[in-house]
Design an enzyme around this catalytic site. Structure first.
Site, short mmCIF file in Angstrom:
data_model
loop_
_atom_site.label_atom_id
_atom_site.label_comp_id
_atom_site.label_asym_id
_atom_site.label_seq_id
_atom_site.Cartn_x
_atom_site.Cartn_y
_atom_site.Cartn_z
N LYS A 11 0.83 -1.09 0.13
CA LYS A 11 0.04 -0.10 -0.08
C LYS A 11 0.82 1.19 -0.20
O LYS A 11 2.16 1.19 0.20
CB LYS A 11 -0.74 -0.09 1.27
CG LYS A 11 -1.88 -1.17 1.17
CD LYS A 11 -3.06 -1.06 2.28
CE LYS A 11 -4.04 -2.15 2.19
NZ LYS A 11 -5.00 -2.00 3.28
N TYR A 51 -12.25 -2.28 -3.85
CA TYR A 51 -13.19 -2.53 -2.35
C TYR A 51 -14.45 -2.59 -2.57
O TYR A 51 -15.00 -2.05 -1.47
CB TYR A 51 -12.43 -1.59 -1.48
CG TYR A 51 -11.03 -1.77 -0.95
CD1 TYR A 51 -10.72 -3.00 -0.16
CD2 TYR A 51 -9.74 -1.17 -1.25
CE1 TYR A 51 -9.45 -3.39 0.42
CE2 TYR A 51 -8.48 -1.34 -0.81
CZ TYR A 51 -8.49 -2.60 -0.06
OH TYR A 51 -7.25 -2.90 0.73
N ASN A 114 -1.93 0.52 6.53
CA ASN A 114 -1.60 -0.43 7.15
C ASN A 114 -0.55 -1.68 6.31
O ASN A 114 -0.69 -2.77 6.19
CB ASN A 114 -2.62 -1.54 7.84
CG ASN A 114 -3.79 -2.04 6.75
OD1 ASN A 114 -3.70 -1.57 5.66
ND2 ASN A 114 -4.96 -2.81 7.17
N HIS A 117 -2.16 -5.32 1.45
CA HIS A 117 -3.46 -6.20 1.31
C HIS A 117 -3.31 -7.50 1.01
O HIS A 117 -2.19 -7.78 0.07
CB HIS A 117 -4.39 -5.20 0.20
CG HIS A 117 -5.34 -6.34 -0.21
ND1 HIS A 117 -6.43 -6.39 0.37
CD2 HIS A 117 -5.40 -7.15 -1.39
CE1 HIS A 117 -7.23 -7.19 -0.54
NE2 HIS A 117 -6.50 -7.71 -1.51
N GLU A 128 -9.73 -10.55 -7.60
CA GLU A 128 -8.58 -9.67 -7.54
C GLU A 128 -7.73 -9.57 -8.50
O GLU A 128 -7.17 -8.71 -8.97
CB GLU A 128 -7.93 -9.42 -6.10
CG GLU A 128 -9.26 -9.25 -5.01
CD GLU A 128 -8.67 -9.24 -3.45
OE1 GLU A 128 -7.79 -9.60 -3.27
OE2 GLU A 128 -9.86 -8.80 -2.85
P1 RTP Z 1 -7.12 -5.62 3.12
O1 RTP Z 1 -8.37 -6.00 2.47
O2 RTP Z 1 -6.70 -4.33 2.98
O3 RTP Z 1 -6.18 -6.75 2.95
O4 RTP Z 1 -7.52 -5.71 4.72
P2 RTP Z 1 -8.12 -6.70 5.60
O5 RTP Z 1 -8.83 -7.77 4.84
O6 RTP Z 1 -7.46 -7.14 6.93
O7 RTP Z 1 -9.39 -5.83 6.45
P3 RTP Z 1 -10.84 -5.64 5.69
O8 RTP Z 1 -12.13 -5.74 6.65
O9 RTP Z 1 -10.81 -5.96 4.13
O10 RTP Z 1 -10.71 -3.97 5.18
C1 RTP Z 1 -10.03 -3.39 4.17
C2 RTP Z 1 -9.31 -2.21 4.74
O11 RTP Z 1 -10.15 -1.25 5.28
C3 RTP Z 1 -9.69 -0.61 6.53
N1 RTP Z 1 -10.52 -0.96 7.60
N2 RTP Z 1 -10.73 0.11 8.40
N3 RTP Z 1 -11.51 1.81 10.42
C4 RTP Z 1 -11.87 0.41 10.56
O12 RTP Z 1 -12.59 -0.09 11.38
C5 RTP Z 1 -11.37 -0.18 9.43
N4 RTP Z 1 -11.82 -1.65 9.16
C6 RTP Z 1 -10.98 -1.74 8.10
C7 RTP Z 1 -8.29 -1.34 6.67
O13 RTP Z 1 -7.33 -0.45 6.02
C8 RTP Z 1 -8.39 -2.55 6.05
O14 RTP Z 1 -7.06 -2.83 5.49
MG MG Z 2 -9.96 -7.46 3.01
#
Ligand code: RTP
Ligand code: MG
Length: 135
Positions: A11, A51, A114, A117, A128
């Site tokens: 990222k 997303y 973070n 991804h 994806e």
């Molecule tokens: P990613 O898709 O980026 O790999 O991350 P992830 O699966 O661990 O998390 P996901 O639930 O898919 O969320 C995508 C991205 O959104 C941001 N996020 N912010 N503020 C919040 O509560 C929150 N929750 C998620 C994070 O940057 C996450 O990587």
């Molecule tokens: Mg995710």
């Protein structure tokens, strides 16, 4: 064990920190191979489409703004159990909860910025990979 492919994105925060190489080294040491890769700057449309599953969430606009704030390195990783292995190497979404030695523990600043991804399932990985590299 199955050989899988998964989509990984380094990222904008991690690209700005100049740690693309360090992050790829972690994947390589874990037996994952980079089989596709490119540095791109996402448009809002690109990030919103990528997303789309999160479009009703409160953090969606911030997520899209962050993902378009600078170049990202998009890559396909291949190896045994690549989808789960990548998620393990990444660590928890919130770096405060990420285990020591994971990428998000070591390189991420916040839940928004973070570092990486990774596809979360074989269905997501297929969608994806096609999204960035064609079907
Ligand atoms: P990613 O898709 O980026 O790999 O991350 P992830 O699966 O661990 O998390 P996901 O639930 O898919 O969320 C995508 C991205 O959104 C941001 N996020 N912010 N503020 C919040 O509560 C929150 N929750 C998620 C994070 O940057 C996450 O990587
Ligand atoms: Mg995710």
């Amino acid at each position: 064990m199955a050989i899988e492919r998964t989509l990984s994105i380094i990222k904008p925060d991690a690209v700005k920190k100049n740690v693309i190489g360090e992050i790829i080294t972690r994947f390589e040491r874990a037996g994952l191979k980079v089989v596709e890769g490119k540095l791109v700057t996402l448009s809002r449309e690109d990030a919103e489409g990528f997303y789309a599953e999160h479009k009703e969430r409160g953090f969606f606009n911030d997520l899209v703004s962050f993902m378009t704030s600078g170049p990202v390195f998009v890559q396909v990783l291949e190896g045994e159990e690549a989808i789960a292995k990548n998620r393990q190497i990444m660590g928890a979404t919130n770096p405060k909860e990420a285990a020591a030695g994971t990428l998000r523990h070591d390189y991420a600043d916040s839940i928004d910025a973070n570092a990486v991804h990774g596809s979360d399932s074989s269905t997501s990985a297929a969608r994806e990979i096609a999204y960035f590299f064609g079907g």
